[in-house]
Design a protein around this motif. Structure first.
Motif, PDB file in Angstrom:
ATOM      1  N   MET A   1       1.147  -1.588  -0.291  1.00  0.00           N
ATOM      2  CA  MET A   1      -0.039   0.036   0.199  1.00  0.00           C
ATOM      3  C   MET A   1       0.687   0.942   0.254  1.00  0.00           C
ATOM      4  O   MET A   1       0.866   1.985  -0.991  1.00  0.00           O
ATOM      5  N   ALA A   2       1.855   1.190   0.572  1.00  0.00           N
ATOM      6  CA  ALA A   2       3.136   2.488   0.740  1.00  0.00           C
ATOM      7  C   ALA A   2       3.073   2.423  -0.838  1.00  0.00           C
ATOM      8  O   ALA A   2       2.938   3.734  -0.805  1.00  0.00           O
ATOM      9  N   LYS A   3       3.846   1.850  -1.327  1.00  0.00           N
ATOM     10  CA  LYS A   3       4.733   1.835  -2.621  1.00  0.00           C
ATOM     11  C   LYS A   3       3.248   2.863  -3.774  1.00  0.00           C
ATOM     12  O   LYS A   3       4.369   3.673  -4.315  1.00  0.00           O
ATOM     13  N   ASN A   4       1.779   1.540  -3.159  1.00  0.00           N
ATOM     14  CA  ASN A   4       1.683   2.878  -4.060  1.00  0.00           C
ATOM     15  C   ASN A   4       0.677   4.073  -4.033  1.00  0.00           C
ATOM     16  O   ASN A   4       1.213   5.610  -4.200  1.00  0.00           O
ATOM     17  N   GLN A   5       1.101   4.588  -2.408  1.00  0.00           N
ATOM     18  CA  GLN A   5       1.046   5.725  -1.958  1.00  0.00           C
ATOM     19  C   GLN A   5       2.169   6.657  -2.063  1.00  0.00           C
ATOM     20  O   GLN A   5       1.758   7.855  -2.724  1.00  0.00           O
ATOM     21  N   ALA A   6       3.315   6.450  -2.628  1.00  0.00           N
ATOM     22  CA  ALA A   6       4.282   7.130  -2.574  1.00  0.00           C
ATOM     23  C   ALA A   6       3.914   7.543  -4.329  1.00  0.00           C
ATOM     24  O   ALA A   6       5.124   8.341  -4.735  1.00  0.00           O
ATOM     25  N   ASP A   7       3.616   6.262  -5.155  1.00  0.00           N
ATOM     26  CA  ASP A   7       4.039   6.226  -6.808  1.00  0.00           C
ATOM     27  C   ASP A   7       2.632   5.718  -6.752  1.00  0.00           C
ATOM     28  O   ASP A   7       2.635   4.351  -7.284  1.00  0.00           O
ATOM     29  N   ASN A   8       1.444   6.518  -7.120  1.00  0.00           N
ATOM     30  CA  ASN A   8       0.439   6.218  -7.717  1.00  0.00           C
ATOM     31  C   ASN A   8       0.039   5.294  -9.192  1.00  0.00           C
ATOM     32  O   ASN A   8      -0.564   4.870  -9.538  1.00  0.00           O
ATOM     33  N   GLN A   9       1.746   4.874  -9.819  1.00  0.00           N
ATOM     34  CA  GLN A   9       1.596   4.285 -10.816  1.00  0.00           C
ATOM     35  C   GLN A   9       1.633   2.860 -10.891  1.00  0.00           C
ATOM     36  O   GLN A   9       1.283   2.004 -11.707  1.00  0.00           O
ATOM     37  N   TRP A  10       1.525   2.570  -8.819  1.00  0.00           N
ATOM     38  CA  TRP A  10       1.273   1.196  -8.762  1.00  0.00           C
ATOM     39  C   TRP A  10       0.615   0.746  -9.228  1.00  0.00           C
ATOM     40  O   TRP A  10      -0.208   1.048  -8.308  1.00  0.00           O
ATOM     41  N   ARG A  11       0.667  -0.968  -9.656  1.00  0.00           N
ATOM     42  CA  ARG A  11      -1.028  -1.233  -9.520  1.00  0.00           C
ATOM     43  C   ARG A  11      -0.959  -2.485  -8.475  1.00  0.00           C
ATOM     44  O   ARG A  11      -0.045  -3.112  -9.350  1.00  0.00           O
ATOM     45  N   VAL A  12      -1.134  -2.726  -7.387  1.00  0.00           N
ATOM     46  CA  VAL A  12      -1.523  -3.909  -6.537  1.00  0.00           C
ATOM     47  C   VAL A  12      -3.015  -4.992  -6.139  1.00  0.00           C
ATOM     48  O   VAL A  12      -3.814  -3.935  -5.825  1.00  0.00           O
ATOM     49  N   PHE A  13      -2.699  -5.599  -6.771  1.00  0.00           N
ATOM     50  CA  PHE A  13      -3.902  -6.831  -6.040  1.00  0.00           C
ATOM     51  C   PHE A  13      -4.008  -7.697  -4.983  1.00  0.00           C
ATOM     52  O   PHE A  13      -2.716  -8.653  -4.864  1.00  0.00           O
ATOM     53  N   ILE A  14      -4.115  -7.615  -4.132  1.00  0.00           N
ATOM     54  CA  ILE A  14      -3.931  -8.088  -2.929  1.00  0.00           C
ATOM     55  C   ILE A  14      -5.191  -9.535  -2.660  1.00  0.00           C
ATOM     56  O   ILE A  14      -5.787  -9.138  -2.761  1.00  0.00           O
ATOM     57  N   LEU A  15      -4.298 -10.151  -2.662  1.00  0.00           N
ATOM     58  CA  LEU A  15      -5.214 -11.424  -2.840  1.00  0.00           C
ATOM     59  C   LEU A  15      -6.025 -12.584  -1.735  1.00  0.00           C
ATOM     60  O   LEU A  15      -4.259 -12.861  -1.277  1.00  0.00           O
ATOM     61  N   ARG A  16      -6.668 -12.550  -0.781  1.00  0.00           N
ATOM     62  CA  ARG A  16      -6.203 -13.280   0.534  1.00  0.00           C
ATOM     63  C   ARG A  16      -6.851 -14.400   0.205  1.00  0.00           C
ATOM     64  O   ARG A  16      -8.448 -14.163   0.051  1.00  0.00           O
ATOM     65  N   TYR A  17      -6.177 -15.462   0.277  1.00  0.00           N
ATOM     66  CA  TYR A  17      -6.836 -17.056   0.397  1.00  0.00           C
ATOM     67  C   TYR A  17      -7.716 -17.770   1.155  1.00  0.00           C
ATOM     68  O   TYR A  17      -6.471 -17.100   2.813  1.00  0.00           O
ATOM     69  N   PHE A  18      -8.469 -18.460   1.002  1.00  0.00           N
ATOM     70  CA  PHE A  18      -9.007 -19.131   2.687  1.00  0.00           C
ATOM     71  C   PHE A  18      -8.276 -20.496   2.784  1.00  0.00           C
ATOM     72  O   PHE A  18      -7.277 -20.476   2.908  1.00  0.00           O
ATOM     73  N   ASN A  19      -8.705 -21.007   1.927  1.00  0.00           N
ATOM     74  CA  ASN A  19      -8.043 -22.813   2.661  1.00  0.00           C
ATOM     75  C   ASN A  19      -7.598 -23.381   1.399  1.00  0.00           C
ATOM     76  O   ASN A  19      -9.154 -24.298   0.930  1.00  0.00           O
ATOM     77  N   PRO A  20      -6.378 -23.300   0.422  1.00  0.00           N
ATOM     78  CA  PRO A  20      -6.883 -23.490  -0.567  1.00  0.00           C
ATOM     79  C   PRO A  20      -6.523 -25.158  -0.988  1.00  0.00           C
ATOM     80  O   PRO A  20      -5.335 -25.634   0.162  1.00  0.00           O
ATOM     81  N   ILE A  21      -7.293 -26.262  -1.363  1.00  0.00           N
ATOM     82  CA  ILE A  21      -6.912 -27.477  -1.416  1.00  0.00           C
ATOM     83  C   ILE A  21      -7.228 -28.164  -2.683  1.00  0.00           C
ATOM     84  O   ILE A  21      -7.858 -28.056  -3.943  1.00  0.00           O
ATOM     85  N   GLY A  22      -7.223 -29.191  -2.960  1.00  0.00           N
ATOM     86  CA  GLY A  22      -7.061 -30.058  -3.886  1.00  0.00           C
ATOM     87  C   GLY A  22      -5.661 -30.126  -4.918  1.00  0.00           C
ATOM     88  O   GLY A  22      -5.121 -29.646  -4.596  1.00  0.00           O
ATOM     89  N   ALA A  23      -6.213 -30.917  -6.430  1.00  0.00           N
ATOM     90  CA  ALA A  23      -4.855 -30.405  -7.032  1.00  0.00           C
ATOM     91  C   ALA A  23      -5.503 -30.535  -8.562  1.00  0.00           C
ATOM     92  O   ALA A  23      -6.958 -30.555  -8.917  1.00  0.00           O
ATOM     93  N   HIS A  24      -4.649 -30.528  -9.878  1.00  0.00           N
ATOM     94  CA  HIS A  24      -5.427 -29.933 -11.323  1.00  0.00           C
ATOM     95  C   HIS A  24      -7.004 -31.436 -11.300  1.00  0.00           C
ATOM     96  O   HIS A  24      -6.407 -31.997 -10.891  1.00  0.00           O
ATOM     97  N   GLN A  25      -7.905 -31.094 -12.428  1.00  0.00           N
ATOM     98  CA  GLN A  25      -8.371 -31.587 -12.962  1.00  0.00           C
ATOM     99  C   GLN A  25      -7.838 -33.081 -13.265  1.00  0.00           C
ATOM    100  O   GLN A  25      -8.318 -34.049 -13.253  1.00  0.00           O
ATOM    101  N   SER A  26      -6.338 -32.530 -14.223  1.00  0.00           N
ATOM    102  CA  SER A  26      -5.649 -33.738 -14.857  1.00  0.00           C
ATOM    103  C   SER A  26      -5.030 -35.021 -13.784  1.00  0.00           C
ATOM    104  O   SER A  26      -4.800 -35.850 -14.337  1.00  0.00           O
ATOM    105  N   GLY A  27      -5.047 -35.248 -12.502  1.00  0.00           N
ATOM    106  CA  GLY A  27      -4.430 -35.079 -11.386  1.00  0.00           C
ATOM    107  C   GLY A  27      -2.558 -35.518 -11.697  1.00  0.00           C
ATOM    108  O   GLY A  27      -2.045 -36.570 -11.117  1.00  0.00           O
ATOM    109  N   ASP A  28      -2.035 -34.602 -12.332  1.00  0.00           N
ATOM    110  CA  ASP A  28      -1.309 -34.485 -12.627  1.00  0.00           C
ATOM    111  C   ASP A  28       0.163 -33.270 -11.954  1.00  0.00           C
ATOM    112  O   ASP A  28       1.219 -32.695 -12.074  1.00  0.00           O
ATOM    113  N   VAL A  29      -1.146 -32.459 -11.758  1.00  0.00           N
ATOM    114  CA  VAL A  29      -0.578 -31.419 -11.143  1.00  0.00           C
ATOM    115  C   VAL A  29      -1.136 -31.091  -9.512  1.00  0.00           C
ATOM    116  O   VAL A  29      -2.614 -31.168  -9.089  1.00  0.00           O
TER     117      VAL A  29
END
Ligand code: NAD
Ligand code: WQD
Length: 349
Positions: free
Chosen positions: A164-192
């Motif tokens: 947030m401070a980066k953007n305050q100092a220079d509004n060219q910064w575009r910041v997307f903060i993603l707050r994850y809850f509880n990620p589980i599982g795997a890719h549908q292929s079963g290979d990742v």
């Protein structure tokens, strides 16, 4: 228009799934990882699955020179920053190491980004920043605690403030903060999928260790103020979570400023429900043992995802059953994770 996106922590659980989504959408991915908690073969699998290649860099975010080399050698339009240490318990014993990698490592990354004029970042934050909230579901506007329950949580709060401070100092910064809850599982292929190094602490990896005979039973932590007495969480399919990053990257091309989003389904499940769902989907009985509460655990934590639904045009589409089905598919195909893929991770990294 295809973008060149640097994914830090690209070999890890979240980074590898984010890479799939970005490649599938036609973007180019430059991966960066020090492989401290991941395997080279995760991205080999991603490449095979997507029929695209990833420029892979073995580099450490705490090493400014190695970071700078990656920026000097590649044209980068935006960064998805997933690299970091994430074990809550370990962060209590290794506070300095966690601060060094998570906070100072991010500071290095931001400095180098600035030097190369790259001012677009998506950051892997966590619902852990919310601490103990009275109001459920949790909105992004919830007031964060002064001090987090763990060093790990504090790292995430400190990094959010730094962004947030980066953007305050220079509004060219575009910041997307993603707050994850509880990620589980795997890719549908079963290979990742998820293939951490070391002992599992999270619920689903712990269940799989019971299945594999690596632990005799699952400890079910009890004594929480919930209907079942076990913790309630907002489990989200890893591919839904990963797709949220793609949407953030797309939205970022149109919107300036700092934007914070919960990535969750909004639906809480108890440990009892997760275990019985696991047994139903897989047909495998999990031996359990009730234990007292785990230190630092919150009773209940689930998202209000409506802001991401609306502004990112993103909704989690997979159910708990889907998450467990895909986890099980991954486990059956790769019971030892990427360790069973006989790549040369441990010898040449
Ligand atoms: P992960 O350990 O699978 O991935 C992190 C990656 O970062 C690993 O590949 C690791 O080798 C790499 N890494 C660690 N230190 C590094 C360094 N100094 N330089 C370069 N690379 C380094 O973990 P994950 O689950 O994929 O988590 C990714 C991010 O998401 C982390 O920031 C984590 O805190 C955050 N997060 C994860 C969860 C979760 O439940 N998995 C929840 C909320 C937030
Ligand atoms: C889920 C539920 C436990 C293990 C942690 C971090 C958080 C985030 C995700 C990164 C809880 C119960 C667990 C076990 C159990 N990571 N449980 N027996 O605690 O919500 O979050 O991982 O940001 O920051 O704190 O996830 O999977 O550890 O626990 O009964 O052996 O399962 O009490 O209710 P948690 P978890």
């Amino acid at each position: 228009m295809p973008l060149n996106i640097l994914v830090t922590g690209a070999n890890g659980y979240i980074g590898s799934h984010v890479t799939i989504e970005l490649l599938d959408a036609g973007h180019n991915v430059i991966g960066l990882d020090n492989l401290s908690n991941s395997h080279k073969s995760s991205l080999t699998q991603v490449e095979a699955l997507t029929s695209k290649s990833v420029i892979q860099n073995e580099a450490d975010i705490t090493d400014r020179d190695s970071l700078e080399r990656v920026f000097a050698m590649n044209k980068i339009d935006a960064v998805v920053h997933c690299a970091g240490l994430k074990a809550v318990g370990e962060s209590q014993e290794q506070g300095e190491r966690y601060h060094n990698v998570n906070v100072k490592g991010t500071r290095n990354l931001l400095d180098i980004m600035e030097k190369f004029g790259v001012k677009k970042i998506v950051f892997s934050s966590s619902a852990t920043v919310y601490g103990r909230q009275k109001e459920m579901p949790i909105k992004e506007t919830a007031v964060l605690p002064e001090k987090a329950d763990s060093n790990y949580g504090q790292n995430k709060i400190d990094i959010e403030k730094m962004l947030m401070a980066k953007n305050q100092a220079d509004n060219q910064w575009r910041v997307f903060i993603l707050r994850y809850f509880n990620p589980i599982g795997a890719h549908q292929s079963g290979d990742v999928g998820e293939s951490p190094k070391g002992r599992a602490n999270n619920l689903l990896p712990a269940i799989l260790e019971v299945v594999a005979g690596k632990r005799a039973h699952l400890d079910i932590y009890t004594g929480y103020s919930t209907a079942s007495g076990t913790g309630e969480r907002d489990y989200i399919h890893i591919s839904d979570l990963a797709r949220g990053h793609l949407r953030a990257i797309e939205q970022m091309q149109k919107t300036k400023g700092v934007h914070i989003y919960n990535l969750g389904t909004g639906q809480p499940y108890s440990v009892i429900e997760v275990v019985s769902s696991f047994e139903m989907v897989t047909g495998v009985k999990i031996v359990t043992r009730n234990k007292g509460p785990r230190s630092g655990d919150v009773d209940s934590c689930y998202a209000d995802p409506s802001k991401a639904n609306k502004e990112l045009n993103w909704t989690a589409k997979y159910s708990l059953t889907d998450m467990i089905r895909d986890l099980w598919n991954w486990y059956q195909k790769h019971p030892d994770g990427y360790d069973s893929d006989h790549d040369s991770d441990t010898t040449d990294s």
